[in-house]
Design an enzyme around this catalytic site. Structure first.
Site, PDB file in Angstrom:
ATOM      1  N   ASP A   1      -8.000  -7.508   0.379  1.00  0.00           N
ATOM      2  CA  ASP A   1      -7.087  -7.873   1.794  1.00  0.00           C
ATOM      3  C   ASP A   1      -7.744  -7.450   2.817  1.00  0.00           C
ATOM      4  O   ASP A   1      -8.575  -6.612   2.720  1.00  0.00           O
ATOM      5  CB  ASP A   1      -5.836  -6.846   1.420  1.00  0.00           C
ATOM      6  CG  ASP A   1      -6.025  -5.416   1.865  1.00  0.00           C
ATOM      7  OD1 ASP A   1      -6.643  -4.628   0.885  1.00  0.00           O
ATOM      8  OD2 ASP A   1      -5.582  -5.229   2.834  1.00  0.00           O
TER       9      ASP A   1
ATOM     10  N   CYS B   1      -6.786 -28.479  11.587  1.00  0.00           N
ATOM     11  CA  CYS B   1      -8.283 -29.279  11.926  1.00  0.00           C
ATOM     12  C   CYS B   1      -8.021 -30.717  11.454  1.00  0.00           C
ATOM     13  O   CYS B   1      -8.890 -31.672  12.130  1.00  0.00           O
ATOM     14  CB  CYS B   1      -9.011 -28.888  10.767  1.00  0.00           C
ATOM     15  SG  CYS B   1      -9.655 -26.961  11.017  1.00  0.00           S
TER      16      CYS B   1
ATOM     17  N   CYS C   1     -12.928 -28.669   7.173  1.00  0.00           N
ATOM     18  CA  CYS C   1     -11.462 -27.958   6.734  1.00  0.00           C
ATOM     19  C   CYS C   1     -10.413 -29.006   6.745  1.00  0.00           C
ATOM     20  O   CYS C   1     -10.299 -30.048   7.524  1.00  0.00           O
ATOM     21  CB  CYS C   1     -11.262 -26.879   7.761  1.00  0.00           C
ATOM     22  SG  CYS C   1      -9.627 -25.941   7.391  1.00  0.00           S
TER      23      CYS C   1
ATOM     24  N   HIS D   1      -5.050 -21.827  10.614  1.00  0.00           N
ATOM     25  CA  HIS D   1      -6.362 -22.109  10.239  1.00  0.00           C
ATOM     26  C   HIS D   1      -7.302 -21.081   9.548  1.00  0.00           C
ATOM     27  O   HIS D   1      -7.862 -21.320   8.360  1.00  0.00           O
ATOM     28  CB  HIS D   1      -7.469 -22.794  11.291  1.00  0.00           C
ATOM     29  CG  HIS D   1      -8.857 -22.728  10.761  1.00  0.00           C
ATOM     30  ND1 HIS D   1      -9.341 -23.845  10.139  1.00  0.00           N
ATOM     31  CD2 HIS D   1      -9.674 -21.743  10.985  1.00  0.00           C
ATOM     32  CE1 HIS D   1     -10.626 -23.701   9.947  1.00  0.00           C
ATOM     33  NE2 HIS D   1     -10.984 -22.557  10.489  1.00  0.00           N
TER      34      HIS D   1
ATOM     35  N   ASP E   1       0.922  -1.182   0.038  1.00  0.00           N
ATOM     36  CA  ASP E   1       0.042  -0.046   0.131  1.00  0.00           C
ATOM     37  C   ASP E   1       1.000   1.281  -0.021  1.00  0.00           C
ATOM     38  O   ASP E   1       2.232   1.120   0.331  1.00  0.00           O
ATOM     39  CB  ASP E   1      -0.969  -0.019   1.072  1.00  0.00           C
ATOM     40  CG  ASP E   1      -0.099   0.125   2.561  1.00  0.00           C
ATOM     41  OD1 ASP E   1       1.111   0.262   2.594  1.00  0.00           O
ATOM     42  OD2 ASP E   1      -0.922  -0.032   3.572  1.00  0.00           O
TER      43      ASP E   1
ATOM     44  N   CYS F   1      -7.309 -28.266   6.651  1.00  0.00           N
ATOM     45  CA  CYS F   1      -5.879 -27.911   6.848  1.00  0.00           C
ATOM     46  C   CYS F   1      -5.166 -28.731   7.942  1.00  0.00           C
ATOM     47  O   CYS F   1      -5.774 -29.542   8.675  1.00  0.00           O
ATOM     48  CB  CYS F   1      -6.241 -26.211   7.324  1.00  0.00           C
ATOM     49  SG  CYS F   1      -6.466 -26.137   9.081  1.00  0.00           S
TER      50      CYS F   1
HETATM   51 ZN   LIG Z   1      -8.752 -25.837   9.536  1.00  0.00          ZN
END
Ligand SMILES: [Zn+2]
Length: 429
Positions: free
Chosen positions: A326, A369, A364, A395, A91, A366
């Protein structure tokens, strides 16, 4: 290679595409994690790569104060400094400077402000913001604008918009005159890896006095030019260049937004951001102004909505035809134990999770998880363990990135960005 934007599929007002940058491609619509101080708090760069992050955002104001633009430039630019081989957007510093309500003074020339760190006085102008962003060397940089406060009456919104337009002209001119001075080197441009060993990087670095004031005084174009003579590759040689985006302002006034868009486009930029939103206005108004602005932006260029939002909002804005977003929300919320899941928001600090053996989000995949229980995450948070911030941020970022992957997939199938939200709700137990 110059910056390009290619639209790959379109469905109604929404579309998928690809930003081609000197540091790799970015699939859009994209959510850009915020790495304020050359770091996404709590997450290492190799994990960001594993999560599939293709572009990060850096904050010029914060990097200007610490470690200083000249320091980063001498170390090869932001990519090399933080060992991030993929794309970066910075920015202009304007938003942060304007948020220093009691510490700033605005004039036609620019903004005088006091550092939030030590109270020292500094000055940002369109030219200085361009110099700083060229020194950092992000792939996409932003024009210096005034973020109009909310609420603002029409007269105030107009005068603020007019100043942003004059600053946009100055930003563009300075950028055109100096865009070949970025600190990228041969081995770094157009490659996926940081091919240049540290010893080589060090050879290109002039010994530093280490004195911040001295450094800021020497932070000028003559210093940048002499860098070229020391063997640093100029962009003219490689053909690569930064991209400069303009920012549409105009407060909450639809007619001013239209005028701001048209006159910003007339100046000519590589992409267009919608600024001055998410500043306290109701969400319905944000959406209204986004819609009213998008219709005046060129279809073939990227559209960046700054500073949004929740998972629902980023899906909604992608559906309106926004390509880039963002927000600090996923990372900041994670550090406060607020986690976004396919079943809604979870405040992991709550005692109800103390004995919960289930995954944070059963939908999820990830690494958090698939491995840890809610009970363990709750324990880490309650015990103030550093790992809590790392896992929670991992996460939340995974969730945002997965959301955008789903959005892109859905748009490519011709089903629009909203499809995903519907799919999600149907997966609820
Ligand atoms: Zn997750």
């Amino acid at each position: 290679m110059s910056f390009q934007f290619k639209i790959e599929s379109a469905s109604g007002s929404t579309r998928t595409g690809r930003l081609l940058t000197p540091h790799g491609d970015v699939e859009t619509p994209v959510f850009m994690p915020v790495g304020t101080l050359a770091s996404v708090k709590g997450i290492s760069q190799d994990l960001l790569e594993e999560l599939g992050v293709q572009i990060l955002l850096g904050n010029t104001y914060h990097l200007y104060l610490r470690p200083g633009i000249e320091q980063v430039r001498k170390l090869g630019g932001l990519h090399r400094f933080m060992s991030w081989p993929r794309a970066i957007l910075t920015d202009s510093g304007g938003f942060q400077v304007f948020s220093l309500n009691h510490l700033r003074k605005v004039s036609e020339e620019g903004v005088t402000f006091r550092s939030h760190l030590d109270g020292s006085e500094h000055f940002f102008s369109p030219e200085r913001a361009m110099e700083a962003q060229i020194g950092l060397g992000a792939d996409i940089i932003m024009a210096f604008d005034e973020c109009t406060e909310y609420p603002a009456d029409r007269e105030r919104a107009r005068s603020s918009m007019e100043m942003t337009l004059r600053w946009a002209e100055r930003s563009r001119k300075h950028f055109e005159d100096h865009k070949h001075e970025v600190p990228w080197t041969t081995s770094h441009v157009g490659t996926a890896a940081l091919g240049c060993p540290a010893s080589e990087a060090r050879e290109q670095v002039k010994p530093s006095s280490g004195d911040r004031e001295d450094v800021s005084e020497r932070w000028g174009t003559s210093e940048l030019r002499s860098a070229d003579s020391r063997g640093r590759l100029s962009l003219r040689d490689s053909g690569a260049t930064q991209a400069l985006f303009g920012i549409v302002q105009g407060g909450m006034d639809r007619a001013l937004r239209k005028e701001s868009a048209e006159r910003t486009i007339a100046i000519g930029f590589d992409g267009y951001a919608i600024g001055g939103l998410s500043v306290g206005e109701p969400r319905s108004l944000t959406r209204e102004i986004v819609e009213a602005t998008i219709e005046h932006l060129p279809a073939g260029q990227p559209r960046y909505l700054m500073g949004v939002g929740t998972p629902d909002e980023i899906v909604e804005y992608a559906n309106l035809g926004i390509d880039m977003m963002d927000c600090v929300l996923p990372t900041r919320a994670a550090r406060h134990g607020l986690l976004f899941t396919s079943e809604g928001k979870i405040s992991i600090k709550q005692a109800r999770y103390a004995g919960d053996p289930g995954p944070l989000d059963p939908n999820c995949n990830c690494r958090v998880c698939t491995r840890y229980s809610r009970a363990y995450l709750r324990h880490l948070y309650a015990s103030n363990e550093v790992l809590a911030q790392v896992l929670n941020t991992t996460h939340n970022l995974s969730f945002y990135l997965d959301t955008m992957r789903g959005v892109r997939h859905s748009i490519a199938l011709g089903k629009g960005a909203r499809f995903l939200a519907g799919e999600r709700s149907r997966r609820k137990p």
